[in-house]
Design a protein around this motif. Structure first.
Motif, mmCIF file in Angstrom:
data_model
loop_
_atom_site.group_PDB
_atom_site.id
_atom_site.type_symbol
_atom_site.label_atom_id
_atom_site.label_comp_id
_atom_site.label_asym_id
_atom_site.label_seq_id
_atom_site.Cartn_x
_atom_site.Cartn_y
_atom_site.Cartn_z
ATOM 1 N N GLU A 11 10.314 7.106 1.150
ATOM 2 C CA GLU A 11 9.988 5.691 0.956
ATOM 3 C C GLU A 11 11.167 4.794 1.315
ATOM 4 O O GLU A 11 10.991 3.755 1.961
ATOM 5 C CB GLU A 11 9.580 5.464 -0.497
ATOM 6 C CG GLU A 11 9.439 4.004 -0.907
ATOM 7 C CD GLU A 11 8.389 3.265 -0.114
ATOM 8 O OE1 GLU A 11 8.480 2.022 -0.048
ATOM 9 O OE2 GLU A 11 7.484 3.920 0.451
ATOM 10 N N ILE A 12 12.360 5.192 0.915
ATOM 11 C CA ILE A 12 13.553 4.408 1.239
ATOM 12 C C ILE A 12 13.782 4.388 2.754
ATOM 13 O O ILE A 12 14.098 3.351 3.344
ATOM 14 C CB ILE A 12 14.789 4.980 0.519
ATOM 15 C CG1 ILE A 12 14.638 4.783 -1.006
ATOM 16 C CG2 ILE A 12 16.065 4.305 1.005
ATOM 17 C CD1 ILE A 12 15.726 5.455 -1.816
ATOM 18 N N LEU A 13 13.580 5.546 3.396
ATOM 19 C CA LEU A 13 13.753 5.632 4.852
ATOM 20 C C LEU A 13 12.731 4.762 5.568
ATOM 21 O O LEU A 13 13.075 4.008 6.499
ATOM 22 C CB LEU A 13 13.618 7.093 5.306
ATOM 23 C CG LEU A 13 13.683 7.335 6.820
ATOM 24 C CD1 LEU A 13 15.040 6.889 7.370
ATOM 25 C CD2 LEU A 13 13.425 8.806 7.136
ATOM 26 N N VAL A 14 11.468 4.851 5.137
ATOM 27 C CA VAL A 14 10.405 4.057 5.765
ATOM 28 C C VAL A 14 10.658 2.564 5.557
ATOM 29 O O VAL A 14 10.460 1.751 6.469
ATOM 30 C CB VAL A 14 9.026 4.451 5.196
ATOM 31 C CG1 VAL A 14 7.951 3.468 5.646
ATOM 32 C CG2 VAL A 14 8.664 5.860 5.651
ATOM 33 N N SER A 15 11.117 2.190 4.349
ATOM 34 C CA SER A 15 11.418 0.781 4.068
ATOM 35 C C SER A 15 12.517 0.269 4.989
ATOM 36 O O SER A 15 12.453 -0.861 5.481
ATOM 37 C CB SER A 15 11.846 0.616 2.607
ATOM 38 O OG SER A 15 10.807 0.977 1.731
ATOM 39 N N PHE A 16 13.535 1.114 5.231
ATOM 40 C CA PHE A 16 14.626 0.723 6.121
ATOM 41 C C PHE A 16 14.120 0.547 7.555
ATOM 42 O O PHE A 16 14.466 -0.427 8.236
ATOM 43 C CB PHE A 16 15.738 1.774 6.081
ATOM 44 C CG PHE A 16 16.875 1.482 7.009
ATOM 45 C CD1 PHE A 16 17.833 0.526 6.680
ATOM 46 C CD2 PHE A 16 16.993 2.155 8.225
ATOM 47 C CE1 PHE A 16 18.882 0.246 7.544
ATOM 48 C CE2 PHE A 16 18.035 1.873 9.092
ATOM 49 C CZ PHE A 16 18.985 0.918 8.745
ATOM 50 N N PRO A 18 0.805 -1.233 0.000
ATOM 51 C CA PRO A 18 0.000 0.000 0.000
ATOM 52 C C PRO A 18 0.832 1.274 0.000
ATOM 53 O O PRO A 18 0.540 2.211 -0.749
ATOM 54 C CB PRO A 18 -0.823 -0.142 1.293
ATOM 55 C CG PRO A 18 -0.974 -1.612 1.474
ATOM 56 C CD PRO A 18 0.320 -2.208 0.987
ATOM 57 N N SER A 19 1.877 1.322 0.833
ATOM 58 C CA SER A 19 2.702 2.536 0.892
ATOM 59 C C SER A 19 3.430 2.777 -0.422
ATOM 60 O O SER A 19 3.582 3.924 -0.869
ATOM 61 C CB SER A 19 3.716 2.435 2.035
ATOM 62 O OG SER A 19 4.584 1.320 1.836
ATOM 63 N N LEU A 25 5.630 -1.220 12.774
ATOM 64 C CA LEU A 25 5.463 -0.215 11.726
ATOM 65 C C LEU A 25 5.158 -0.873 10.387
ATOM 66 O O LEU A 25 4.327 -0.372 9.618
ATOM 67 C CB LEU A 25 6.734 0.636 11.607
ATOM 68 C CG LEU A 25 6.695 1.744 10.546
ATOM 69 C CD1 LEU A 25 5.576 2.727 10.838
ATOM 70 C CD2 LEU A 25 8.041 2.459 10.462
ATOM 71 N N ARG A 26 5.798 -2.000 10.109
ATOM 72 C CA ARG A 26 5.556 -2.711 8.852
ATOM 73 C C ARG A 26 4.099 -3.150 8.742
ATOM 74 O O ARG A 26 3.475 -2.996 7.697
ATOM 75 C CB ARG A 26 6.506 -3.907 8.751
ATOM 76 C CG ARG A 26 6.398 -4.653 7.435
ATOM 77 C CD ARG A 26 7.613 -5.531 7.200
ATOM 78 N NE ARG A 26 7.723 -6.610 8.182
ATOM 79 C CZ ARG A 26 8.700 -6.721 9.051
ATOM 80 N NH1 ARG A 26 9.665 -5.820 9.117
ATOM 81 N NH2 ARG A 26 8.748 -7.737 9.897
ATOM 82 N N ARG A 27 3.562 -3.677 9.831
ATOM 83 C CA ARG A 27 2.165 -4.108 9.817
ATOM 84 C C ARG A 27 1.212 -2.925 9.764
ATOM 85 O O ARG A 27 0.136 -3.005 9.165
ATOM 86 C CB ARG A 27 1.876 -4.962 11.049
ATOM 87 C CG ARG A 27 2.534 -6.351 10.985
ATOM 88 C CD ARG A 27 2.185 -7.188 12.183
ATOM 89 N NE ARG A 27 2.719 -8.550 12.040
ATOM 90 C CZ ARG A 27 2.598 -9.490 12.957
ATOM 91 N NH1 ARG A 27 1.976 -9.225 14.095
ATOM 92 N NH2 ARG A 27 3.106 -10.699 12.741
#
Length: 226
Positions: free
Chosen positions: A70-75, A32-33, A83-85
């Protein structure tokens, strides 16, 4: 006209680079993100393309900001399950032992027709064949077959089939791919030997040749010109 053309090209390459940084996924497999970021990037790029009065940086800076976010959130998601869920959700089991979980389907807003369509696309004939059916965070249906419907494996048959690896293109339309040759630790003489074994005389006579690290080779000759 030329300014508009140049702006469009710059934004095009900017968006391509941005999506490459996000990783390779098909639209149907985006979390979704990731889908939100993809939509926002396309919208941000469209404004400076259409409106020449809008500074080019007005589109580029927000795109770079979103991709960095997006890269920061993925990390961070790699480190934080919570946070992933929260951002992407979690898998939901909608089929158990060949029966649909109606309550879970209502929560996921998934219809019976959608489930059956997904199973048909995977060549599954009946819901009763499924032990577990799971709706992944991407929205895709994955499943585990009942034991009696699972494919027969070499281990079950107690046989030892020929090993195979990932086939790499060695010759493409008569041209030798040096990089793949190096990866397989082969020389041009090795390839020419294989070509001659296939009944050809030169590498340039080969349309396609693939080879894996287990020695499995495929060779298709060029068609003779009329």
């Amino acid at each position: 006209m030329s300014i508009s053309f140049i702006r469009t090209l710059l934004l095009y390459f900017c968006v391509i680079i941005a999506l490459r940084l996000m990783g390779k996924r098909q639209i149907g497999e985006l979390e979704p993100s990731e889908l939100v970021i993809t939509i926002l990037v396309s919208e941000l790029a469209a404004v400076p393309m259409q409106d020449l009065g809008t500074p080019l940086l007005a589109g580029v800076i927000p795109i770079v900001t979103l991709i960095a976010l997006e890269i920061l959130v993925s990390f961070v998601c790699l480190k934080s399950i919570t946070l992933r869920r929260l951002l992407n959700g979690h898998p939901a089991v909608i089929i158990r032992s060949g029966k649909l979980d109606r309550k879970k389907m209502q929560q996921m807003r998934v219809t019976v027709d959608e489930v059956l369509e997904a199973l048909r696309q995977s060549n599954v004939e009946s819901i009763s064949d499924i032990k577990y059916g799971i709706i992944e965070p991407s929205g895709k249906l994955s499943y585990v077959l009942q034991t009696r419907y699972r494919p027969v494996t070499a281990e079950l048959m107690k046989v030892s089939p020929q090993d195979s690896g990932v086939p790499l293109i060695i010759v493409n339309d008569g041209r030798l791919i040096e990089r793949n040759l190096t990866l397989l630790n082969k020389t041009q003489e090795d390839i020419l030997h294989q070509v001659k074994k296939a009944g050809l005389h030169e590498i340039r006579e080969v349309f396609l040749m693939t080879l894996d690290d287990c020695g499995n080779v495929f060779i298709q000759a060029k068609e003779a010109r009329a």
